[in-house]
Design a protein around this motif. Structure first.
Motif, PDB file in Angstrom:
ATOM      1  N   LEU A  15      -7.579  12.160 -35.865  1.00  0.00           N
ATOM      2  CA  LEU A  15      -8.929  11.825 -35.432  1.00  0.00           C
ATOM      3  C   LEU A  15      -9.365  10.448 -35.936  1.00  0.00           C
ATOM      4  O   LEU A  15      -9.917   9.641 -35.179  1.00  0.00           O
ATOM      5  N   ASN A  38     -11.491  11.306 -26.697  1.00  0.00           N
ATOM      6  CA  ASN A  38     -11.823  12.659 -27.138  1.00  0.00           C
ATOM      7  C   ASN A  38     -10.834  13.663 -26.550  1.00  0.00           C
ATOM      8  O   ASN A  38     -10.341  14.552 -27.251  1.00  0.00           O
ATOM      9  N   GLY A  42      -8.360  16.038 -28.724  1.00  0.00           N
ATOM     10  CA  GLY A  42      -8.487  17.482 -28.590  1.00  0.00           C
ATOM     11  C   GLY A  42      -7.199  18.142 -28.155  1.00  0.00           C
ATOM     12  O   GLY A  42      -6.829  19.216 -28.656  1.00  0.00           O
ATOM     13  N   ARG A  47      -8.382  21.194 -30.650  1.00  0.00           N
ATOM     14  CA  ARG A  47      -9.782  21.394 -31.022  1.00  0.00           C
ATOM     15  C   ARG A  47     -10.659  21.177 -29.787  1.00  0.00           C
ATOM     16  O   ARG A  47     -10.319  20.416 -28.888  1.00  0.00           O
ATOM     17  N   VAL A  52     -14.481  17.898 -31.777  1.00  0.00           N
ATOM     18  CA  VAL A  52     -13.983  16.526 -31.941  1.00  0.00           C
ATOM     19  C   VAL A  52     -15.149  15.544 -31.965  1.00  0.00           C
ATOM     20  O   VAL A  52     -15.189  14.619 -32.785  1.00  0.00           O
TER      21      VAL A  52
END
Length: 277
Positions: A15, A38, A42, A47, A52
C-alpha cells in the motif's frame, strides 16, 4: 483476507509503495487514476476498496506527522498502526527523487498574483490531528512545513493577493475612502506587528489580518509565531487569520479564522528560543 483483520507488514509495504508512486506522479504534475491504483492494491492484497481507501488516508496522516507533503485527494485520517508509520519512513528513505520533488513543491519560485486573480472561499477544514501523535522521535530529514512557511516570495505574493481583495471589496461596497487606507503593514512597517494587513469593515472599524499562504491543500499545517498568537488574543474582536491555500498565479483557496487563534487552532510548540541558564 478479511477487512477486520490487522494489516500485515507485506500489505502495508504494498500500500505505501502504491501511495508514494502516486505522490511522485502528483508532485511531477503527471496525470494518474487513484481508482486504478486502489483497484490494483486491493487485488494484490485482497482488501476491499473502502479498506484500501481508508488506509491510504492513514498514509497521509503519517506524512502529516513528519511535515511531508501528501496526496491532496487523501484527507489525513488518524488511528493508524505504528507499523504503518515505520513503513512510510522506511520507504521514504529509499526515494531520493520524491524528496527532491517535495522540496521543489514547497520552495520553488512564485509569481505575483495576476490582475484577474480568482478566489475560492470556503469554511475552515476540520483536521484530525493531535500534537501528541507526532511528538515522538521519528527521524526526518526535512521539515517541509517550515520550508513552505519560510518561502518569503510565496508569503509576499499571498499578502499582495489578500491586500488587493480587501481593497476591491471595500470599493465595490461603496467605501473607496476606506479602500485607500488599507495598508500592507508588513511592508510599510516591517514584520513583528502581529499581523500583515490593516483593513476595515464597512463602518470604518479596523481589522487586523494575518496572512498564511501555501501552495499545498487546505489541510496543510501552518506556522504561527508566539507574537501573532498573543496579538490575536489581545485583538480578539478585530483579528483574522487568512489561510490562503492551493495558491497559484491565477487563483487560490481561502478560509478565515477570526479571533484568538488559540481557540480556533490546535497549537503545538515546535521551536524554543534558548540561552544557557
Amino acid at each position: 483476507m478479511g477487512s477486520g483483520t490487522d494489516w500485515t507488514g507485506e500489505e502495508n509495504a504494498v500500500l505505501v509503495r502504491a501511495y508514494l508512486d502516486m505522490l511522485e506522479l502528483e508532485l511531477s504534475g503527471e496525470r494518474y487514476s487513484k481508482a486504478e491504483f486502489n483497484r490494483r492494491v486491493g487485488a494484490q492484497i485482497q482488501r476491499s476498496r473502502g479498506a484500501v481507501e481508508y488506509k491510504l488516508q492513514n498514509v497521509s496522516q503519517a506524512l502529516l506527522e513528519i511535515s511531508h507533503p501528501w496526496i491532496d485527494g487523501y484527507k489525513p485520517a488518524r488511528n493508524l498502526q505504528d507499523a504503518l508509520r515505520t513503513e512510510v519512513l522506511n520507504q521514504l528513505e529509499s526515494r531520493p527523487t520524491l524528496a527532491s520533488l517535495a522540496f521543489a513543491a514547497v520552495s520553488g519560485a512564485v509569481n505575483e498574483p495576476s490582475v484577474d486573480f480568482v478566489w475560492s472561499v470556503g469554511s475552515a477544514p476540520r483536521v484530525e490531528w493531535s500534537p501528541q501523535a507526532s511528538s515522538g522521535f521519528s527521524p526526518r530529514r526535512v521539515d517541509f512545513v517550515r520550508i513552505d512557511a519560510e518561502n518569503h516570495r510565496l508569503g509576499h505574493a499571498g499578502e499582495l493577493a489578500v491586500l488587493r481583495r480587501e481593497r476591491q471589496q471595500l470599493a465595490v461596497a461603496g467605501r473607496p475612502d476606506l479602500a485607500e487606507r488599507v495598508e500592507h503593514v508588513s511592508e510599510t512597517q516591517g514584520d513583528g506587528a502581529g499581523y500583515d494587513i490593516l483593513s476595515f469593515d464597512l463602518k470604518g472599524e479596523q481589522r487586523f489580518i494575518e496572512v498564511k499562504t501555501t501552495r499545498r491543500g487546505k489541510f496543510w499545517p501552518m506556522l504561527i509565531s508566539r507574537r501573532e498568537v498573543r496579538f490575536s488574543k489581545v485583538e480578539n474582536e478585530r483579528f483574522a487569520l487568512y489561510r490562503v491555500h492551493d495558491f497559484g498565479e491565477g487563483g487560490a483557496g481561502l478560509y478565515v479564522l477570526k479571533g484568538d487563534v488559540a481557540q480556533s487552532c490546535q497549537l503545538s510548540p515546535v521551536t524554543y528560543q534558548a540561552v544557557p541558564a
